[in-house]
Design an enzyme around this catalytic site. Sequence first.
Site, PDB file in Angstrom:
ATOM      1  N   PRO A   1      42.453  35.695  40.174  1.00 39.96           N
ATOM      2  CA  PRO A   1      43.347  36.758  39.697  1.00 39.96           C
ATOM      3  C   PRO A   1      43.363  37.970  40.620  1.00 39.96           C
ATOM      4  CG  PRO A   1      42.140  35.839  37.878  1.00 39.96           C
ATOM      5  CD  PRO A   1      41.574  35.200  39.118  1.00 39.96           C
ATOM      6  N   CYS A   2      44.581  38.369  40.974  1.00 39.57           N
ATOM      7  CA  CYS A   2      44.722  39.397  41.999  1.00 39.57           C
ATOM      8  C   CYS A   2      45.060  40.765  41.433  1.00 39.57           C
ATOM      9  CB  CYS A   2      45.806  38.989  43.000  1.00 39.57           C
ATOM     10  SG  CYS A   2      47.443  38.858  42.258  1.00 39.57           S
ATOM     11  N   GLN A   3      45.343  40.843  40.111  1.00 40.51           N
ATOM     12  CA  GLN A   3      45.787  42.132  39.571  1.00 40.51           C
ATOM     13  C   GLN A   3      44.757  43.227  39.805  1.00 40.51           C
ATOM     14  OE1 GLN A   3      45.836  39.211  37.986  1.00 40.51           O
ATOM     15  NE2 GLN A   3      47.539  39.051  36.570  1.00 40.51           N
TER      16      GLN A   3
ATOM     17  N   PHE B   1      43.048  43.755  42.353  1.00 41.75           N
ATOM     18  CA  PHE B   1      43.044  44.225  43.739  1.00 41.75           C
ATOM     19  C   PHE B   1      44.430  44.605  44.244  1.00 41.75           C
ATOM     20  CE2 PHE B   1      39.892  40.773  43.262  1.00 41.75           C
ATOM     21  CZ  PHE B   1      38.741  41.542  43.323  1.00 41.75           C
TER      22      PHE B   1
END
Length: 380
Positions: free
Chosen positions: A96-98, A100
């Site tokens: 999950p990139c949210q 960063f």
Amino acid sequence: MMKKQYKVGSLFAGVGGICLGFMNAQNPDAEYIMSWANEIDEFACETYRTNFKHTLLEGDINMVLHPENSDNIEYYSQLHEKILAEPIDILNGGFPCQAFSIAGEQKGFNDERGNLFMSFIDLISQLDAKFGKKPRILFLENVKNLKAHDKGRTYQVIKSKLEASGYIIKEMVLNTMLYSDLPQNRERIYIIGFLNKEDADQFTMFDNLTPFQKKKGTEERAEDVKKIIDYSVEDKSYFYTRERYPHYFVTEAEFKELEGEKNIRIHLTEAITEMYQFYQLRRGQYVRKNQSDVCPTLTANMGTGGHNVPLILTPSGIRKLTPAETFKLQGFPVGNGYCLPTTYKGKAYGNSHLYKQAGNAVSVPVITLIAEEILKIISK
């Protein structure tokens, strides 16, 4: 002669972009076989199951790895057995990139989603304990901002954890529009971990990217856009009209009457004038054409309406992209072997879920490009 087969496990699989990228990798002597994939979002799981036959472990990866911490021990114990049923050669995932992302609040490891990265380390350790064998290759994808987050400290933690698990790490930021035929500006970091030094030494793709680049002019980009955008769509729900959005079609005369109340005038038909181009309504304040002749980066919230939604000009007017078009902009062959769900649990499957899935997805051809380079090395 039978091809060599390399088993792949996929964490945070979403709608299967990384999985599909690996499955599409071509090599005369070898191929990737999916052992399992894991995803927690029930709507993404439905899209995944619609398109893939291999094992999907639906649930929280932390509970899959530690069923004893779950409220549903029986269910997660079954998933635990499946994820550790056999050793795997490649472990991949777009964690999950949210936490960063520039679009998010950039909390990084202070955000639970940032800590989910540690499930890679946990799984590697559990596979090693059971089989005496770690995955030979790690393949991770994330937002470009991961490298700069918290002045580089976040990425250093990630890299040092992977290295402590025995891997040699190589990483590179690649833009989808430069390494595929997809007309989308999408910069992502690709992190490859090699358990064997020989593999790492032979993987030179990131040392010289020039042979892999595709440099295209405006006309070539227009041809790529035509393959993705359906210019015959007439479904009114996708169109921006004066009736539905009067504040985006303000004439000069109307604006003069509003003087003092509003200092910004937007008129979409004046600003959006070219076919085969992509525009954005930026922060509700101005319209911008993408200068690279491609679609701006698709985001997970583009289905919620509002700002920064890509807009196009068609013979029927100005509209946003359809869910199918957003998936195609990520390289999913919608209508040619890849299907989008229309119902789920007896109800219509909302477009908002599909927009979110496309925005969170990876660019499939870029995955395939790297996966083929890895396959060349490990199949020697």
